[in-house]
Design a protein around this motif. Structure first.
Motif, mmCIF file in Angstrom:
data_model
loop_
_atom_site.group_PDB
_atom_site.id
_atom_site.type_symbol
_atom_site.label_atom_id
_atom_site.label_comp_id
_atom_site.label_asym_id
_atom_site.label_seq_id
_atom_site.Cartn_x
_atom_site.Cartn_y
_atom_site.Cartn_z
ATOM 1 N N VAL A 54 63.056 64.635 53.611
ATOM 2 C CA VAL A 54 63.096 65.242 52.282
ATOM 3 C C VAL A 54 62.680 64.185 51.275
ATOM 4 C CG1 VAL A 54 64.566 66.320 50.543
ATOM 5 C CG2 VAL A 54 64.906 66.855 52.960
ATOM 6 N N ASP A 55 61.643 64.474 50.508
ATOM 7 C CA ASP A 55 61.067 63.471 49.621
ATOM 8 C C ASP A 55 60.277 64.181 48.531
ATOM 9 O OD1 ASP A 55 60.340 60.991 48.601
ATOM 10 O OD2 ASP A 55 59.690 60.187 50.535
ATOM 11 N N THR A 56 59.623 63.400 47.687
ATOM 12 C CA THR A 56 58.830 63.974 46.617
ATOM 13 C C THR A 56 57.702 64.836 47.168
ATOM 14 O OG1 THR A 56 57.302 63.446 44.810
ATOM 15 C CG2 THR A 56 57.482 61.841 46.561
ATOM 16 N N GLU A 57 57.390 65.927 46.473
ATOM 17 C CA GLU A 57 56.327 66.822 46.920
ATOM 18 C C GLU A 57 54.938 66.253 46.631
ATOM 19 O OE1 GLU A 57 56.903 70.830 45.693
ATOM 20 O OE2 GLU A 57 58.744 71.066 46.858
ATOM 21 N N THR A 58 54.888 65.081 46.010
ATOM 22 C CA THR A 58 53.612 64.385 45.843
ATOM 23 C C THR A 58 53.026 64.014 47.197
ATOM 24 O OG1 THR A 58 54.377 63.461 43.750
ATOM 25 C CG2 THR A 58 52.479 62.399 44.770
ATOM 26 N N LEU A 59 53.898 63.713 48.154
ATOM 27 C CA LEU A 59 53.447 63.303 49.479
ATOM 28 C C LEU A 59 52.979 64.527 50.259
ATOM 29 C CD1 LEU A 59 56.268 60.803 50.500
ATOM 30 C CD2 LEU A 59 54.199 60.381 49.169
ATOM 31 N N LYS A 60 51.721 64.519 50.659
ATOM 32 C CA LYS A 60 51.137 65.638 51.393
ATOM 33 C C LYS A 60 50.761 65.207 52.810
ATOM 34 C CE LYS A 60 50.681 68.498 47.745
ATOM 35 N NZ LYS A 60 51.089 67.653 46.615
ATOM 36 N N VAL A 61 50.767 66.170 53.720
ATOM 37 C CA VAL A 61 50.162 65.896 55.020
ATOM 38 C C VAL A 61 48.668 65.722 54.782
ATOM 39 C CG1 VAL A 61 51.909 67.190 56.285
ATOM 40 C CG2 VAL A 61 49.829 68.346 55.563
ATOM 41 N N ASN A 62 48.009 64.973 55.631
ATOM 42 C CA ASN A 62 46.601 64.657 55.406
ATOM 43 C C ASN A 62 45.664 65.481 56.278
ATOM 44 O OD1 ASN A 62 46.799 62.377 53.438
ATOM 45 N ND2 ASN A 62 48.045 61.529 55.085
ATOM 46 N N ALA A 63 46.148 66.620 56.743
ATOM 47 C CA ALA A 63 45.331 67.474 57.601
ATOM 48 C C ALA A 63 45.586 68.926 57.244
ATOM 49 C CB ALA A 63 45.653 67.219 59.070
ATOM 50 N N ALA A 64 44.613 69.772 57.576
ATOM 51 C CA ALA A 64 44.731 71.208 57.329
ATOM 52 C C ALA A 64 45.772 71.814 58.266
ATOM 53 C CB ALA A 64 43.374 71.872 57.540
ATOM 54 N N PRO A 65 46.310 72.991 57.926
ATOM 55 C CA PRO A 65 47.359 73.595 58.752
ATOM 56 C C PRO A 65 46.994 73.772 60.214
ATOM 57 C CG PRO A 65 47.253 74.706 56.638
ATOM 58 C CD PRO A 65 46.098 73.753 56.672
ATOM 59 N N ASP A 66 45.723 74.086 60.527
ATOM 60 C CA ASP A 66 45.383 74.320 61.932
ATOM 61 C C ASP A 66 45.384 73.043 62.763
ATOM 62 O OD1 ASP A 66 43.116 73.248 60.839
ATOM 63 O OD2 ASP A 66 41.741 74.788 61.566
ATOM 64 N N ASP A 67 45.474 71.872 62.117
ATOM 65 C CA ASP A 67 45.634 70.608 62.845
ATOM 66 C C ASP A 67 47.092 70.148 62.889
ATOM 67 O OD1 ASP A 67 43.017 70.140 63.633
ATOM 68 O OD2 ASP A 67 42.490 69.161 61.750
ATOM 69 N N MET A 68 48.000 70.966 62.359
ATOM 70 C CA MET A 68 49.401 70.557 62.273
ATOM 71 C C MET A 68 50.336 71.481 63.051
ATOM 72 S SD MET A 68 49.234 67.782 60.509
ATOM 73 C CE MET A 68 50.963 67.456 60.147
ATOM 74 N N PRO A 87 53.067 69.831 51.353
ATOM 75 C CA PRO A 87 53.956 68.687 51.150
ATOM 76 C C PRO A 87 54.620 68.283 52.468
ATOM 77 C CG PRO A 87 54.278 70.312 49.421
ATOM 78 C CD PRO A 87 53.391 70.960 50.444
ATOM 79 N N ARG A 88 54.797 67.006 52.658
ATOM 80 C CA ARG A 88 55.379 66.545 53.919
ATOM 81 C C ARG A 88 56.806 67.046 54.114
ATOM 82 N NH1 ARG A 88 53.564 60.332 54.719
ATOM 83 N NH2 ARG A 88 51.425 60.591 53.991
ATOM 84 N N ALA A 89 57.534 67.159 53.017
ATOM 85 C CA ALA A 89 58.896 67.683 53.143
ATOM 86 C C ALA A 89 58.874 69.123 53.645
ATOM 87 C CB ALA A 89 59.622 67.594 51.804
ATOM 88 N N TYR A 140 59.208 72.950 58.615
ATOM 89 C CA TYR A 140 58.536 73.624 59.739
ATOM 90 C C TYR A 140 58.961 73.009 61.067
ATOM 91 C CZ TYR A 140 54.614 74.471 62.982
ATOM 92 O OH TYR A 140 53.838 74.773 64.067
ATOM 93 N N LEU A 141 59.006 71.676 61.125
ATOM 94 C CA LEU A 141 59.433 71.016 62.352
ATOM 95 C C LEU A 141 60.856 71.419 62.712
ATOM 96 C CD1 LEU A 141 58.034 67.401 61.823
ATOM 97 C CD2 LEU A 141 57.166 69.129 63.414
ATOM 98 N N GLU A 142 61.741 71.431 61.734
ATOM 99 C CA GLU A 142 63.131 71.816 61.992
ATOM 100 C C GLU A 142 63.218 73.232 62.540
ATOM 101 O OE1 GLU A 142 65.106 71.309 58.276
ATOM 102 O OE2 GLU A 142 65.668 69.227 58.684
ATOM 103 N N GLN A 143 62.570 74.170 61.863
ATOM 104 C CA GLN A 143 62.656 75.557 62.296
ATOM 105 C C GLN A 143 62.008 75.763 63.661
ATOM 106 O OE1 GLN A 143 61.754 78.647 59.496
ATOM 107 N NE2 GLN A 143 62.712 77.583 57.783
ATOM 108 N N SER A 144 60.892 75.076 63.905
ATOM 109 C CA SER A 144 60.226 75.196 65.201
ATOM 110 C C SER A 144 61.121 74.673 66.317
ATOM 111 C CB SER A 144 58.900 74.429 65.191
ATOM 112 O OG SER A 144 57.992 74.998 64.272
ATOM 113 N N ALA A 145 61.806 73.548 66.065
ATOM 114 C CA ALA A 145 62.686 72.976 67.081
ATOM 115 C C ALA A 145 63.841 73.925 67.398
ATOM 116 C CB ALA A 145 63.225 71.624 66.605
ATOM 117 N N TYR A 146 64.509 74.426 66.367
ATOM 118 C CA TYR A 146 65.672 75.283 66.610
ATOM 119 C C TYR A 146 65.269 76.634 67.215
ATOM 120 C CZ TYR A 146 68.508 71.824 64.236
ATOM 121 O OH TYR A 146 69.147 70.663 63.903
ATOM 122 N N THR A 147 64.091 77.126 66.842
ATOM 123 C CA THR A 147 63.603 78.361 67.443
ATOM 124 C C THR A 147 63.332 78.158 68.932
ATOM 125 O OG1 THR A 147 62.622 79.121 65.365
ATOM 126 C CG2 THR A 147 61.760 80.091 67.399
#
Length: 512
Positions: free
Chosen positions: A50-64, A101-103, A108-115
């Motif tokens: 959990v961090d500032t929304e300034t930080l973005k992933v550096n790839a499009a959704p289909d690469d994530m 945003p990375r946060a 997404y990672l959390e929900q994917s893991a628990y699912t």
């Protein structure tokens, strides 16, 4: 009730999420899975807290996407989230690509893991989450014993090391100096004590450095900011996507070569890539020339030119940025040892800049700061020392020296690729001859299965996923690479377990 075979997973970050999702989709077992993760950032790791929304992933959704064979998984999750929160975040104004945003990606990672874990439970798996570190491991006749930091010992049939990467290096020994920030994440905490007029020096010029600079700008920082590094090379700029399907430089072709025991020379590799460019009507020589000029060009001028190419129809860079991360992990083990050493020594940073570009809006933000004179980029860094009167003295070449109030480390992780917290565990494995260190970092792995190897012999009980495979693999950290390796590991574990089941009567099977 017996739960068949057991899997222990050391580490609970993004790599573990990819592994668990692959296991849930494989429909094997049932068995038991236990995840060890002592940090409060379960599933998010260091990068997606959990961090500032300034930080973005550096790839499009289909690469994530964490789901093998389903590149739209993350994008569909984002669309569902958009409907719930009523906001669509991260659309790049210059390319139209969404960089979440990375946060949010951490959610997404959390929900994917628990699912995935819930799916495993429905399939009859036993699931355990242990908030402890693992300090040691030893190989047994039919599995692996893990000892936690609290002294608890548990036995597993299979163990997967997902220990993540190390934090930034403290190259200049500044850890005890007031005003030095050793780790910039989470940015909200790391930048909290920085004054608006402080002169900031960021050690490094890669994606982490970009995060820091843009986060400072969003906070309204008005003091000068300096990027200092040995080469001064800035990340590339991601272009507007254009559909492209490789025909020559493909994962399938490289795996076919590996099955035949082929070794690949750089000349052969160049010929394959040249055929790819030829069929796409692109100019390989022009792209290679541009890459080789990287150290001779002004980094800010280069950044400006790359931003201007965001919507260019030219396919050259797009081909490399698609093909190298896609097939690169399969190419790397085929190369001659001397060629791998040459690439790491002379071109590693350039390849990373090429294949890990920043969003165009991030590049535009940097250029605005450069144009305003608030941001400067210095190469040839020689030393940083605490100043007797407070702050730091920075010396870069040629003859550039200045004082700064604060220093923030954005230097890449230590070359060993083994995070400090995992070193006791890795040492116990190497002492017990259950693992061997790779000279280029990480541990030796079998490319096809990610099994740990000693003297070339793969162990069907021990696996490595992520940065711990550095050296054996070139790309160890990107989500597509983690997904690909996870699928291999799950197939190897299930295949081995099924072989054991077929080899002995069911009435003598016990959980390891």
């Amino acid at each position: 009730m017996s739960h068949g075979f057991s899997i222990g997973v050391v580490g609970g970050g993004a790599a573990a999420v990819c592994l668990i999702d692959a296991l849930a989709r494989a429909r094997g077992g049932p068995g038991s899975i236990t995840v060890f993760e002592p940090s409060p950032h379960l599933w998010r790791g260091r990068a997606y807290q959990v961090d500032t929304e300034t930080l973005k992933v550096n790839a499009a959704p289909d690469d994530m996407s964490v789901r093998a064979g389903d590149p739209g998984h993350f994008e569909r999750w984002l669309e569902t989230r958009d409907r719930v929160v009523g906001v669509q975040e991260g659309i790049d104004s210059r390319s139209g690509v969404r960089f979440a945003p990375r946060a949010v990606y951490g959610e997404y990672l959390e929900q994917s893991a628990y699912t995935a874990l819930a799916d495993l439970r429905r399939q009859g798996w036993q699931v355990n989450l242990i908030g402890e570190s693992v300090e040691a491991a030893s190989r047994t006749a039919d599995g692996v014993k893990l000892r936690s930091g609290r002294g608890n010992v548990r036995s597993f049939g299979y163990v997967v090391l997902c220990v993540g990467g190390d934090g930034p290096k403290d190259v200049y020994g500044l850890a005890a100096a007031p005003g030095f920030v050793a780790d910039p994440y989470p940015v909200l905490g790391a930048l909290q004590e920085i004054g608006d007029q402080d002169h900031i020096t960021v050690v490094g010029s890669g994606l982490t450095a970009v995060d820091i600079v843009l986060s400072l700008a969003v906070r309204g920082h008005r003091g000068r900011i300096a990027l200092v590094s040995r080469r001064g090379l800035l990340p590339g700029v991601r272009q507007q996507p254009v559909p492209f399907t490789p025909r020559h430089f493909t994962r399938e072709r490289m795996r076919s070569l590996a099955r035949r025991g082929r070794e690949l020379s750089l000349c052969e590799l160049g010929a394959i890539m040249r055929a790819e460019f030829r069929d796409a009507g692109a100019d390989l020589d022009a792209v290679v020339s541009g890459i080789l000029r990287a150290d001779r060009e002004d980094p800010v001028d280069r950044l400006r030119c790359e931003l201007a190419e965001v919507d260019s129809p030219r396919m050259g860079l797009r081909i490399l940025r698609h093909a190298v991360p896609e097939a690169g992990p399969d190419v790397w083990p085929l190369l001659r040892a001397r060629d791998r050493a040459r690439i790491l020594r002379a071109h590693h940073r350039t390849v990373m800049s090429l294949c890990c570009p920043m969003p165009p809006d991030s590049a535009a933000g940097l250029l605005e700061l450069f144009a305003a004179g608030q941001l400067a980029n210095h190469s040839g860094l020689r030393s940083i020392t605490p100043s007797p009167g407070g702050g730091f003295d920075v010396v870069a070449a040629p003859g550039t020296g200045f004082t700064t109030d604060r220093v923030i480390s954005a230097v890449n992780a230590a070359g060993s690729r083994i995070p400090a917290a995992a070193r006791p565990l890795v040492s116990s494995l190497t002492r017990g001859r259950a693992a061997s260190r790779h000279p280029y970092g990480g541990l030796h792995l079998a490319r096809a299965t990610s099994r740990l190897t000693v003297d070339g012999r793969p162990d069907p009980r021990l696996y490595g996923l992520g940065d711990i495979g550095a050296g054996t693999l070139f790309f160890t950290w990107g989500i597509p690479s983690l997904v690909d390796r996870s699928t291999d590991i799950v197939a190897a574990i299930l295949g081995h377990a099924e072989g054991l089941t077929a080899a002995r009567p069911a009435d003598v099977l016990v959980a390891t």
